[in-house]
Design an enzyme around this catalytic site. Structure first.
Site, short mmCIF file in Angstrom:
data_model
loop_
_atom_site.label_atom_id
_atom_site.label_comp_id
_atom_site.label_asym_id
_atom_site.label_seq_id
_atom_site.Cartn_x
_atom_site.Cartn_y
_atom_site.Cartn_z
CG HIS A 207 -1.94 0.95 1.29
ND1 HIS A 207 -1.66 2.25 1.18
CD2 HIS A 207 -3.40 0.85 1.31
CE1 HIS A 207 -3.10 2.97 1.41
NE2 HIS A 207 -3.91 2.24 1.08
NE ARG B 37 -3.22 8.35 -1.63
CZ ARG B 37 -3.30 7.04 -2.28
NH1 ARG B 37 -3.23 7.02 -3.36
NH2 ARG B 37 -3.26 5.90 -1.36
#
Lengths: 243, 598
Positions: free
Chosen positions: B236, B256
């Site tokens: 990740h 994000r």
């Protein structure tokens, strides 16, 4: 590297506190130090943990007498050189070291009434406003660390009360169903006195220790007590009427 | 003779995260006598840590969304190594699985008209993730847990399975021990569902908990089942990097999705330099367009901050390697300058909390330092797409333990939907399989005795090796040599190290007694981790290309022929893992067409 002076409970009910010195690194939390203790000095030291990020509620313990998640208790919150005492949760029967028998929690969970949702809308959805679910979402933040159960004086020192007292975590579970916008289960609104809500005298100890900041007393227990009075007040039974 | 308690069931589900709970609920609903067995307490499984959301083409925010678009995104995100049929089933059934959770009490965040709100995430064309702030996994596990409790499913908590038994070629049960007492327990069962999650604990920087020791994959391999694509591991892009003690803890992609952007040490939004040709057409190439996309999905293309995870993780790796990293070896994730304080606290409450408490960072005022962390394995137990059955009759697998759906790279949000869709299917087909067996298959006493002796070995031996030390050395080697960027020489070196650790692990000593003894538990788990580390390393050597979560510096591009090939791992009689390359099922023309349309 700094050294932590730990005083930890070892063994079963007839066990004792043992002292260990553990070197640790910058930024560490109490759970890191416990892991270092396991890796280098006490490989069989029993402790529960999972996520190490304050999300699963597994590593609950009493650190210097305070109920805490060990993964969210940073070492730099202690005075350098201070002895750090780590004990298991007192409300639950001890298994070994920091691990306790929490089967009580799971027995109560089975008795919480189940949500019975109203039918879906014609388009197959359920419509609920964000404002209508804010309170429910607050209750559902509970990570089941059971620190609230640990500090609750109704059960902490009174094993006998456990038979008739669900405890703060489960008052929140009850409130979650009772205040759920979709719920139609008559049982959830009934609030059986068997859950023992009346034992609570609103000292808010549970709210103070909740790592998720859930207003257990103000938003859960007190409104449920009010409903309970509406429902069970003997004078109302005689004269009828409701608020 | 080993002493043990014994239970009879139709279906035994191992693992009580999202997939295991959903499987148990389904098996039980279909009349199977069902047991749910888990290593931790109920409700503590890894699903609880999932943050961002569950992907389902509900079309609540963008009516243009549908299963075909979700299917297409999943295949492209997985670089086409996915099992197409699993990807199709997943995209088609995810919406109903999410709506069903709502029936069971889940409270997802809402749209203004009262429906389930959906959020943007990497690789998803439309805002698709149903969510509850940044604690969606908790919501899902609690909902399933409460539902399961009321169905009367027998739950065996803090109980570890170490061996599956077989009757001929069929599975016949599961054998293990209670963590609390150390005593043995046998489940005689017609069918077994593996829902045990991943393998993250063989890496030193990981978002995974102690439970992720590859139990399901190794149980399956020891029962003779195939594993596939074990080289495909997801790093990740955004784990915490500082302080060191929290290195690896997840920072949700939702940061994000909700407007956060990645910057290097010069303040540059570097993702604009890493847009691969495959995604160029749909990715913004100016900051202005990328920022506009959050509110105008029709006229603006998506921000490169939300490229699939493999792309972002590699980009961060290269920025750091080229000296443009943050002070502690990550990059900067900035939402503070882009969204106001109230919005951040409302949308990302647990990120706010996590950084404040663990790193003394206020994410509403300062950037976060982030870097790649081992998060998920796309590879795992080979299953038949529709039934979730492994290559061993009666043995099923779902969730992260199973392979195929995500190909070589998983999109964020597709894990929670995977758990629900294939957990349900595994429970359904396990129950049907069990109903088709007239009698309980037999369990061999000899097999159990042998396993009991092996599991207790560490107590009897004069072993001098510390299990914690062996795990630490394995983690350091895998991190350094089989990590995000791989080359042949490193992989060969890793195999030598794994062989050495395997040898040393025979000499592990266990202190104390059988009662709740983590040192002993780890000694047993080392067996799985070492076996799977070997499978991952050998598979990584075999796949001579770069695809998704598998990046070879010596074979830096994707090779068309490898798109249709699985690397299959099988356990050999001598305890080693063999790898072979096999071709995977071909996508039918009507689905192929979805990609030609663009």
């Amino acid at each position: 590297m700094p050294t932590a002076h730990l005083r930890v409970w070892r063994g079963e009910d007839d066990g004792d506190y043992y002292e260990y010195d553990v070197e640790y690194g910058e930024g560490m939390v109490v759970l890191d130090v416990v892991h270092l203790l396991q890796a280098h000095q006490a490989p069989d030291f029993a402790v529960r943990w999972n996520c190490k990020a304050g999300k699963c509620g597994s590593c609950s313990a009493e650190v210097n007498g305070q109920p805490r998640l060990m993964c969210m208790t940073r070492m730099n919150t202690f005075i350098p050189g201070e002895t750090i005492t780590i004990a298991p949760l007192k409300t639950y029967p001890l298994i070994r070291d920091l691990v306790t028998d929490v089967s009580y929690n799971y027995e109560i969970a089975q008795t919480i009434p189940e949500l019975k949702p109203r039918p879906r809308e014609a388009d197959g959805t359920h419509r609920m406003g964000q404002v209508d679910i804010d309170r429910g979402q607050e209750f559902r933040k509970c990570i089941e660390c059971f620190l609230c159960m640990d500090v609750c004086h109704v059960i902490r020192d009174h094993e006998e009360n456990k038979r008739e007292f669900a405890g703060p975590r489960f008052f929140i579970s009850l409130a979650n169903v009772a205040m759920h916008p979709l719920d139609t289960n008559p049982q959830s609104a009934l609030l059986d006195p068997a859950f023992g809500l009346s034992y609570c005298n609103i000292t808010k100890c549970c709210t103070e220790v909740c790592p998720e900041g859930i207003h257990i007393t103000d938003n859960g227990i007190i409104p449920m007590k009010e409903r309970s009075i509406d429902r069970w007040d003997p004078l109302r039974k005689i004269f009828g009427g409701s608020r | 003779m080993a002493e043990y308690e014994s239970h009879d069931y139709d279906v035994v589900v191992i693992g009580a995260g999202g997939a295991g709970l959903r499987a148990a609920i389904e098996a039980s609903a279909r009349g199977a006598r069902t047991a749910l067995v888990c290593k931790s307490l109920l409700g503590k499984a890894h699903t609880v840590m999932a943050e961002g959301g569950v992907a389902a083409a509900l079309g609540n925010v963008y009516p243009e969304d549908n299963w075909q678009v979700h299917f297409r995104d999943t295949m492209r995100g997985g670089k086409f190594l996915n099992n197409w049929r699993m990807a199709q089933i997943h995209a088609q059934e995810a919406p109903e699985r999410v709506l069903e959770l709502e029936e069971w009490g889940a409270l997802f965040d809402r749209t203004p008209d009262g429906r389930i709100l959906q959020r943007d995430f990497g690789g998803h064309r439309y805002a698709r993730l149903a969510h509850v702030g940044d604690r969606t996994g908790l919501e899902i596990i609690r909902t399933l847990q409460q539902h399961a409790v009321h169905r009367g499913i027998d739950v065996f908590m803090e109980c570890t399975i170490t061996k599956l038994t077989k009757d001929g070629n069929r599975v016949s049960g599961a054998f293990g021990y209670w963590r609390e007492s150390g005593k043995f327990i046998l489940f005689k069962s017609k069918a077994v569902v593996l829902a045990t999650g991943g393998i993250g604990k063989m890496y030193s920087i990981t978002s995974n908990s102690w439970e992720y020791t590859g139990d399901g994959q190794s149980l399956a391999a020891r029962a003779g089942a195939d594993l596939i694509d074990m080289e495909c591991i997801q790093f990740h892009p955004t784990g915490m990097v500082w302080p060191l003690s929290v290195r690896g803890i997840l920072v949700t992609e939702g940061v994000r999705g909700d407007g956060g952007t990645l910057r290097n040490s010069t303040g540059k939004r570097f993702m604009f330099d890493y847009i691969p040709p495959m995604f160029a057409k749909e990715t913004a190439d100016t900051e202005e367009e990328a920022d506009r996309w959050y509110t105008d999905k029709v006229n603006a293309r998506r921000t490169p901050d939300l490229l699939p995870r493999d792309e972002v993780a590699r980009a961060i790796h290269y920025e750091v390697k080229n000296g443009r990293g943050s002070p502690h070896g990550g990059v900067l994730l900035d939402i503070a300058t882009r969204r106001d304080e109230d919005y951040i606290k409302r949308r990302l409450p647990s990120m706010y909390h996590q950084f404040k408490q663990l790193a003394d960072v206020d994410i509403t005022k300062e950037p976060m330092e982030v870097g790649p962390t081992c998060h998920y394995i796309m590879g795992g137990v080979r299953v038949e797409a529709d039934s979730a059955q492994t290559t061993v009759p009666g043995l099923f697998a779902a969730g992260e333990a199973a392979a195929g759906l995500h190909g070589s790279n998983r999109l964020g949000g597709n894990s929670l939907s995977d758990l629900l869709v294939f957990g349900k299917r595994a429970g359904e087909h396990a129950a049907a399989y069990a109903a088709g067996l007239a009698a309980q298959p037999a369990v061999s006493e000899e097999e159990i005795d042998l396993e009991a002796r092996e599991v207790l070995g560490g107590f009897d031996s004069q072993g001098t090796e510390n299990p914690y030390t062996i795990q630490r050395e394995l983690q350091d080697s895998m991190q350094a040599l089989v990590g995000i960027i791989r080359v042949e020489e490193d992989l060969q070196q890793a195999l030598v190290k794994i062989a050495e650790l395997k040898e040393r692990s025979r000499n592990v000593g266990v202190e104390g007694n059988r009662q709740y003894n983590p040192g002993w538990h780890l000694a047993i788990d080392l067996r799985s981790m070492l076996m799977l580390a070997e499978a991952t390393t050998k598979s990584a050597l075999e796949r001579k290309e770069s695809r998704g979560g598998h990046t070879r510096d010596d074979y830096p591009t994707a090779v068309k022929e490898w798109e249709s090939r699985n690397v299959v791992s099988r356990l050999q009689a001598d305890g080693s893992m063999s790898v072979t390359v096999e071709s995977k099922p071909e996508m039918p023309p009507e689905l192929q067409q979805l990609f030609e349309e663009g």
